[in-house]
Each structure stands twice: as C-alpha cells, then as structure tokens.
Write a protein that holds these residues in place. Structure first.
Motif, PDB file in Angstrom:
ATOM      1  N   GLY A 272       0.644  -1.298  -0.146  1.00 25.21           N
ATOM      2  CA  GLY A 272       0.015  -0.066  -0.042  1.00 25.21           C
ATOM      3  C   GLY A 272       0.915   1.354   0.030  1.00 25.21           C
ATOM      4  N   SER A 273       2.017   1.016   0.498  1.00 28.54           N
ATOM      5  CA  SER A 273       2.921   2.443   0.641  1.00 28.54           C
ATOM      6  C   SER A 273       3.495   2.587  -0.685  1.00 28.54           C
ATOM      7  N   GLY A 274       3.670   1.634  -1.793  1.00 30.44           N
ATOM      8  CA  GLY A 274       4.241   1.734  -3.026  1.00 30.44           C
ATOM      9  C   GLY A 274       2.910   2.640  -3.518  1.00 30.44           C
ATOM     10  N   TYR A 275       1.699   2.408  -3.506  1.00 32.27           N
ATOM     11  CA  TYR A 275       0.620   2.921  -4.354  1.00 32.27           C
ATOM     12  C   TYR A 275       0.451   4.292  -3.624  1.00 32.27           C
ATOM     13  N   THR A 276       0.784   4.633  -2.540  1.00 30.53           N
ATOM     14  CA  THR A 276       0.440   5.866  -1.742  1.00 30.53           C
ATOM     15  C   THR A 276       1.422   6.772  -2.124  1.00 30.53           C
ATOM     16  N   ALA A 277       2.868   6.204  -2.454  1.00 30.95           N
ATOM     17  CA  ALA A 277       3.725   7.086  -3.131  1.00 30.95           C
ATOM     18  C   ALA A 277       3.673   7.413  -4.281  1.00 30.95           C
ATOM     19  N   LEU A 278       3.298   6.525  -5.191  1.00 30.16           N
ATOM     20  CA  LEU A 278       3.050   6.732  -6.516  1.00 30.16           C
ATOM     21  C   LEU A 278       1.818   7.659  -7.034  1.00 30.16           C
ATOM     22  N   ASP A 279       0.864   7.678  -6.125  1.00 32.74           N
ATOM     23  CA  ASP A 279      -0.420   8.389  -6.342  1.00 32.74           C
ATOM     24  C   ASP A 279      -0.416   9.968  -5.890  1.00 32.74           C
ATOM     25  N   ARG A 280       0.687  10.350  -5.221  1.00 34.57           N
ATOM     26  CA  ARG A 280       1.020  11.787  -4.752  1.00 34.57           C
ATOM     27  C   ARG A 280       1.233  12.442  -5.938  1.00 34.57           C
ATOM     28  N   ASP A 281       2.022  12.241  -7.021  1.00 31.51           N
ATOM     29  CA  ASP A 281       2.422  13.224  -7.945  1.00 31.51           C
ATOM     30  C   ASP A 281       2.666  12.459  -9.145  1.00 31.51           C
ATOM     31  N   HIS A 282       1.278  12.448 -10.129  1.00 27.83           N
ATOM     32  CA  HIS A 282       1.240  11.855 -11.106  1.00 27.83           C
ATOM     33  C   HIS A 282       2.609  12.082 -12.272  1.00 27.83           C
ATOM     34  N   GLU A 283       2.765  13.153 -12.391  1.00 26.77           N
ATOM     35  CA  GLU A 283       3.889  13.794 -13.193  1.00 26.77           C
ATOM     36  C   GLU A 283       5.137  13.109 -12.717  1.00 26.77           C
ATOM     37  N   PHE A 284       5.448  13.456 -11.642  1.00 31.39           N
ATOM     38  CA  PHE A 284       6.668  12.658 -11.314  1.00 31.39           C
ATOM     39  C   PHE A 284       6.564  11.230 -11.478  1.00 31.39           C
ATOM     40  N   THR A 285       5.652  10.526 -10.822  1.00 29.03           N
ATOM     41  CA  THR A 285       5.613   9.066 -11.135  1.00 29.03           C
ATOM     42  C   THR A 285       5.763   8.562 -12.447  1.00 29.03           C
ATOM     43  N   TYR A 286       5.162   9.198 -13.260  1.00 29.28           N
ATOM     44  CA  TYR A 286       5.328   9.092 -14.869  1.00 29.28           C
ATOM     45  C   TYR A 286       6.933   9.118 -15.127  1.00 29.28           C
ATOM     46  N   ARG A 287       7.669  10.152 -14.770  1.00 30.64           N
ATOM     47  CA  ARG A 287       8.924  10.204 -15.057  1.00 30.64           C
ATOM     48  C   ARG A 287       9.900   9.324 -14.312  1.00 30.64           C
ATOM     49  N   PHE A 288       9.266   8.776 -13.177  1.00 29.01           N
ATOM     50  CA  PHE A 288      10.260   7.847 -12.432  1.00 29.01           C
ATOM     51  C   PHE A 288      10.080   6.498 -13.031  1.00 29.01           C
ATOM     52  N   LEU A 289       8.684   6.118 -13.441  1.00 27.91           N
ATOM     53  CA  LEU A 289       8.685   4.815 -14.012  1.00 27.91           C
ATOM     54  C   LEU A 289       9.274   4.588 -15.217  1.00 27.91           C
ATOM     55  N   ILE A 290       9.166   5.910 -16.055  1.00 29.84           N
ATOM     56  CA  ILE A 290       9.944   5.663 -17.215  1.00 29.84           C
ATOM     57  C   ILE A 290      11.339   5.453 -16.967  1.00 29.84           C
ATOM     58  N   ALA A 291      12.207   6.245 -16.221  1.00 27.15           N
ATOM     59  CA  ALA A 291      13.482   6.081 -15.883  1.00 27.15           C
ATOM     60  C   ALA A 291      13.882   5.056 -15.310  1.00 27.15           C
ATOM     61  N   TYR A 292      12.975   4.105 -14.595  1.00 26.54           N
ATOM     62  CA  TYR A 292      13.406   3.168 -13.786  1.00 26.54           C
ATOM     63  C   TYR A 292      12.598   1.822 -14.336  1.00 26.54           C
ATOM     64  N   GLN A 293      12.269   1.825 -15.615  1.00 27.03           N
ATOM     65  CA  GLN A 293      11.180   0.889 -16.173  1.00 27.03           C
ATOM     66  C   GLN A 293      11.821  -0.341 -16.013  1.00 27.03           C
TER      67      GLN A 293
END
Length: 74
Positions: A10-31
């Motif tokens: 659940g903590s993973g979801y909470t972190a990813l849901d905070r800022d979708h623009e950052f999450t998008y960039r994070f997931l692209i960078a660490y895909q």
C-alpha cells in the motif's frame, strides 16, 4: 544497477499516487527495475498504472516482463 523497486505494498501505491507527473517520469527512468505486485485485494495500483498512459513496452515491463527477466522460466 542491482537495486529494484517492489510496488506491491500500500505504501508503494501511496507514493506513486502523490504526484502523477513525477510518477510517470520515475517509472520511465526506472522501467527496468520496477515490479508490479498485488499485496492488496483491490485494483488501485493496477488502475493507477493504467491511468498514467505509460508507453506499452514500459507498462509491460512493470506488470510482468521485469519479473520474468529476473526469474526466467516462471
């Protein structure tokens, strides 16, 4: 290069849901290092990942491709 990211809790979801623009960039960078998991019985994490409009290959890696690469034959 050997550090990986388990998104299942659940903590993973909470972190990813905070800022979708950052999450998008994070997931692209660490895909190649992020792993989808399903510790919770709801589908919030899956729905969030779908809503980010990630490129198909990136989403495929996160949803299962990375795990298959890490543990081949499963």
């Amino acid at each position: 290069p050997n550090l990986h990211c388990d998104l299942s809790a659940g903590s993973g979801y909470t972190a990813l849901d905070r800022d979708h623009e950052f999450t998008y960039r994070f997931l692209i960078a660490y895909q190649d290092r992020c792993f989808f998991g399903r510790d919770d019985f709801d589908g919030k994490l899956y729905e969030l990942l779908q809503s980010l409009s990630l490129p198909r290959d990136v989403l495929g890696k996160i949803l299962g491709g990375n795990a298959q690469r890490l543990v081949p034959g499963t």
